[in-house]
Design a protein around this motif. Structure first.
Motif, PDB file in Angstrom:
ATOM      1  N   GLU A  75       0.857  -1.183   0.000  1.00 44.01           N
ATOM      2  CA  GLU A  75       0.000   0.000   0.000  1.00 44.01           C
ATOM      3  C   GLU A  75       0.894   1.234   0.000  1.00 44.01           C
ATOM      4  O   GLU A  75       1.711   1.412   0.900  1.00 44.01           O
ATOM      5  CB  GLU A  75      -0.916  -0.002   1.214  1.00 44.01           C
ATOM      6  N   VAL A  76       0.754   2.051  -1.025  1.00 47.35           N
ATOM      7  CA  VAL A  76       1.618   3.219  -1.187  1.00 47.35           C
ATOM      8  C   VAL A  76       0.760   4.474  -1.222  1.00 47.35           C
ATOM      9  O   VAL A  76      -0.175   4.575  -2.016  1.00 47.35           O
ATOM     10  CB  VAL A  76       2.443   3.106  -2.491  1.00 47.35           C
ATOM     11  N   ASN A  77       1.086   5.433  -0.358  1.00 45.06           N
ATOM     12  CA  ASN A  77       0.384   6.714  -0.328  1.00 45.06           C
ATOM     13  C   ASN A  77       1.050   7.708  -1.269  1.00 45.06           C
ATOM     14  O   ASN A  77       2.271   7.665  -1.484  1.00 45.06           O
ATOM     15  CB  ASN A  77       0.370   7.281   1.093  1.00 45.06           C
ATOM     16  N   LEU A  78       0.261   8.603  -1.830  1.00 40.04           N
ATOM     17  CA  LEU A  78       0.776   9.601  -2.764  1.00 40.04           C
ATOM     18  C   LEU A  78       1.809  10.514  -2.102  1.00 40.04           C
ATOM     19  O   LEU A  78       2.758  10.962  -2.755  1.00 40.04           O
ATOM     20  CB  LEU A  78      -0.376  10.432  -3.338  1.00 40.04           C
ATOM     21  N   GLY A  79       1.634  10.788  -0.826  1.00 39.44           N
ATOM     22  CA  GLY A  79       2.584  11.633  -0.093  1.00 39.44           C
ATOM     23  C   GLY A  79       3.988  11.038  -0.093  1.00 39.44           C
ATOM     24  O   GLY A  79       4.988  11.751  -0.261  1.00 39.44           O
ATOM     25  N   ARG A 111       6.051  -8.142  -3.674  1.00 42.18           N
ATOM     26  CA  ARG A 111       4.835  -8.866  -3.280  1.00 42.18           C
ATOM     27  C   ARG A 111       3.966  -9.170  -4.502  1.00 42.18           C
ATOM     28  O   ARG A 111       4.478  -9.480  -5.561  1.00 42.18           O
ATOM     29  CB  ARG A 111       4.049  -8.088  -2.230  1.00 42.18           C
ATOM     30  N   ASP A 112       2.614  -9.044  -4.369  1.00 45.11           N
ATOM     31  CA  ASP A 112       1.710  -9.341  -5.486  1.00 45.11           C
ATOM     32  C   ASP A 112       1.391  -8.104  -6.317  1.00 45.11           C
ATOM     33  O   ASP A 112       0.672  -8.185  -7.303  1.00 45.11           O
ATOM     34  CB  ASP A 112       0.395  -9.950  -4.973  1.00 45.11           C
ATOM     35  N   GLY A 113       1.875  -6.947  -5.923  1.00 46.37           N
ATOM     36  CA  GLY A 113       1.604  -5.719  -6.649  1.00 46.37           C
ATOM     37  C   GLY A 113       1.500  -4.531  -5.713  1.00 46.37           C
ATOM     38  O   GLY A 113       1.890  -4.601  -4.559  1.00 46.37           O
ATOM     39  N   VAL A 114       0.938  -3.432  -6.227  1.00 40.72           N
ATOM     40  CA  VAL A 114       0.845  -2.189  -5.458  1.00 40.72           C
ATOM     41  C   VAL A 114      -0.569  -1.646  -5.515  1.00 40.72           C
ATOM     42  O   VAL A 114      -1.207  -1.671  -6.572  1.00 40.72           O
ATOM     43  CB  VAL A 114       1.814  -1.123  -6.036  1.00 40.72           C
ATOM     44  N   LYS A 115      -1.054  -1.160  -4.379  1.00 39.37           N
ATOM     45  CA  LYS A 115      -2.301  -0.401  -4.362  1.00 39.37           C
ATOM     46  C   LYS A 115      -1.955   1.036  -4.032  1.00 39.37           C
ATOM     47  O   LYS A 115      -1.295   1.310  -3.030  1.00 39.37           O
ATOM     48  CB  LYS A 115      -3.296  -0.945  -3.342  1.00 39.37           C
ATOM     49  N   LEU A 116      -2.379   1.950  -4.887  1.00 40.29           N
ATOM     50  CA  LEU A 116      -2.096   3.365  -4.720  1.00 40.29           C
ATOM     51  C   LEU A 116      -3.216   4.000  -3.905  1.00 40.29           C
ATOM     52  O   LEU A 116      -4.394   3.875  -4.248  1.00 40.29           O
ATOM     53  CB  LEU A 116      -2.004   4.029  -6.097  1.00 40.29           C
ATOM     54  N   LEU A 117      -2.848   4.667  -2.806  1.00 42.05           N
ATOM     55  CA  LEU A 117      -3.822   5.300  -1.918  1.00 42.05           C
ATOM     56  C   LEU A 117      -3.659   6.810  -1.971  1.00 42.05           C
ATOM     57  O   LEU A 117      -2.559   7.318  -2.204  1.00 42.05           O
ATOM     58  CB  LEU A 117      -3.648   4.792  -0.488  1.00 42.05           C
ATOM     59  N   ALA A 133      -5.890   0.948  -7.420  1.00 42.81           N
ATOM     60  CA  ALA A 133      -5.796   2.340  -6.974  1.00 42.81           C
ATOM     61  C   ALA A 133      -7.148   2.773  -6.425  1.00 42.81           C
ATOM     62  O   ALA A 133      -8.190   2.377  -6.944  1.00 42.81           O
ATOM     63  CB  ALA A 133      -5.388   3.245  -8.123  1.00 42.81           C
ATOM     64  N   SER A 134      -7.112   3.588  -5.371  1.00 46.04           N
ATOM     65  CA  SER A 134      -8.362   4.109  -4.808  1.00 46.04           C
ATOM     66  C   SER A 134      -8.857   5.261  -5.681  1.00 46.04           C
ATOM     67  O   SER A 134      -8.090   5.866  -6.432  1.00 46.04           O
ATOM     68  CB  SER A 134      -8.131   4.572  -3.368  1.00 46.04           C
ATOM     69  N   LYS A 135     -10.144   5.562  -5.558  1.00 45.79           N
ATOM     70  CA  LYS A 135     -10.737   6.653  -6.348  1.00 45.79           C
ATOM     71  C   LYS A 135     -10.054   7.976  -6.030  1.00 45.79           C
ATOM     72  O   LYS A 135      -9.764   8.775  -6.925  1.00 45.79           O
ATOM     73  CB  LYS A 135     -12.240   6.760  -6.071  1.00 45.79           C
ATOM     74  N   SER A 136      -9.807   8.221  -4.735  1.00 42.61           N
ATOM     75  CA  SER A 136      -9.182   9.493  -4.343  1.00 42.61           C
ATOM     76  C   SER A 136      -7.769   9.604  -4.907  1.00 42.61           C
ATOM     77  O   SER A 136      -7.332  10.696  -5.290  1.00 42.61           O
ATOM     78  CB  SER A 136      -9.152   9.617  -2.815  1.00 42.61           C
ATOM     79  N   VAL A 148      -3.229   7.185 -14.385  1.00 46.15           N
ATOM     80  CA  VAL A 148      -3.113   5.922 -13.650  1.00 46.15           C
ATOM     81  C   VAL A 148      -3.640   4.798 -14.523  1.00 46.15           C
ATOM     82  O   VAL A 148      -4.772   4.862 -15.012  1.00 46.15           O
ATOM     83  CB  VAL A 148      -3.906   5.958 -12.321  1.00 46.15           C
ATOM     84  N   THR A 149      -2.822   3.762 -14.718  1.00 49.15           N
ATOM     85  CA  THR A 149      -3.258   2.551 -15.414  1.00 49.15           C
ATOM     86  C   THR A 149      -3.399   1.457 -14.364  1.00 49.15           C
ATOM     87  O   THR A 149      -2.425   1.102 -13.715  1.00 49.15           O
ATOM     88  CB  THR A 149      -2.215   2.114 -16.471  1.00 49.15           C
ATOM     89  N   VAL A 150      -4.623   0.962 -14.204  1.00 53.86           N
ATOM     90  CA  VAL A 150      -4.887  -0.086 -13.212  1.00 53.86           C
ATOM     91  C   VAL A 150      -4.899  -1.423 -13.941  1.00 53.86           C
ATOM     92  O   VAL A 150      -5.680  -1.635 -14.866  1.00 53.86           O
ATOM     93  CB  VAL A 150      -6.228   0.162 -12.492  1.00 53.86           C
ATOM     94  N   GLN A 151      -3.997  -2.335 -13.506  1.00 49.55           N
ATOM     95  CA  GLN A 151      -3.868  -3.631 -14.173  1.00 49.55           C
ATOM     96  C   GLN A 151      -4.995  -4.582 -13.804  1.00 49.55           C
ATOM     97  O   GLN A 151      -5.386  -5.419 -14.583  1.00 49.55           O
ATOM     98  CB  GLN A 151      -2.525  -4.269 -13.801  1.00 49.55           C
TER      99      GLN A 151
END
Length: 169
Positions: A75-79, A111-117, A133-136, A148-151
């Protein structure tokens, strides 16, 4: 000194106790096992046995569910991404992928990938290629001029439901 003269230090080795060899040995008769009963016999190890009473681990209710198919995502935050760009660890021109985030030290391993928060503020125009990726987060990246390209899209499409099939058709 010769190889055949090498020996252990004094007291380093100890002969094993031969049990059950007469009363004079100090470990005769019951051989240190006490007397009678199931545990005096060989091959018995009954962990959690409570004398026939229902064991504690069976008296307590089962809780929760462990999904073995769940994706283990970073989980990666934009900040954090913005901090890496400001520090020069992340290239502005290149596409931000899992490998780029690991190289920049934002993620420890792929890991299995990244989720952008969407926590934090992104001011740099970046192109992301992430697993989720989250909507925000998507809104914040597009607001900064990036994309953003979501796989993998979680939800109905991933589960193969009728709603997803109707949407595709």
């Amino acid at each position: 000194m010769k190889l055949n003269e090498i020996s252990d230090n004094e007291g380093a080795t100890k002969n094993r106790m031969r049990v059950g060899r007469g009363i004079g040995s100090g470990k005769g008769k019951t051989a240190g096992r006490g007397v009678k009963g199931q545990k005096a016999r060989t091959g018995v190890s009954i962990k959690g046995f409570e004398g026939g009473q229902m064991p504690l681990h069976r008296r307590l209710p089962k809780r929760g569910f462990n999904n073995i198919h769940a994706a283990d995502l970073n989980e990666v935050n934009l900040g954090r991404v913005q901090q890496a760009v400001d520090a020069g660890r992340l290239d502005k021109a290149a596409t931000v992928t899992v490998d780029a985030l690991v190289a920049a030290g934002i993620c420890a391993r792929a890991r299995d990938g990244v989720k952008l928060l969407g926590v934090g503020e992104l001011t740099t125009k970046l192109t992301f290629e992430v697993t989720r990726a989250s909507k925000s987060a998507i809104e914040a990246v597009e607001k900064a001029g990036g994309s953003v390209t979501v796989q993998y899209e979680a939800g109905a499409a991933a589960r193969g439901t009728k709603a997803a099939a109707a949407a595709v058709a």
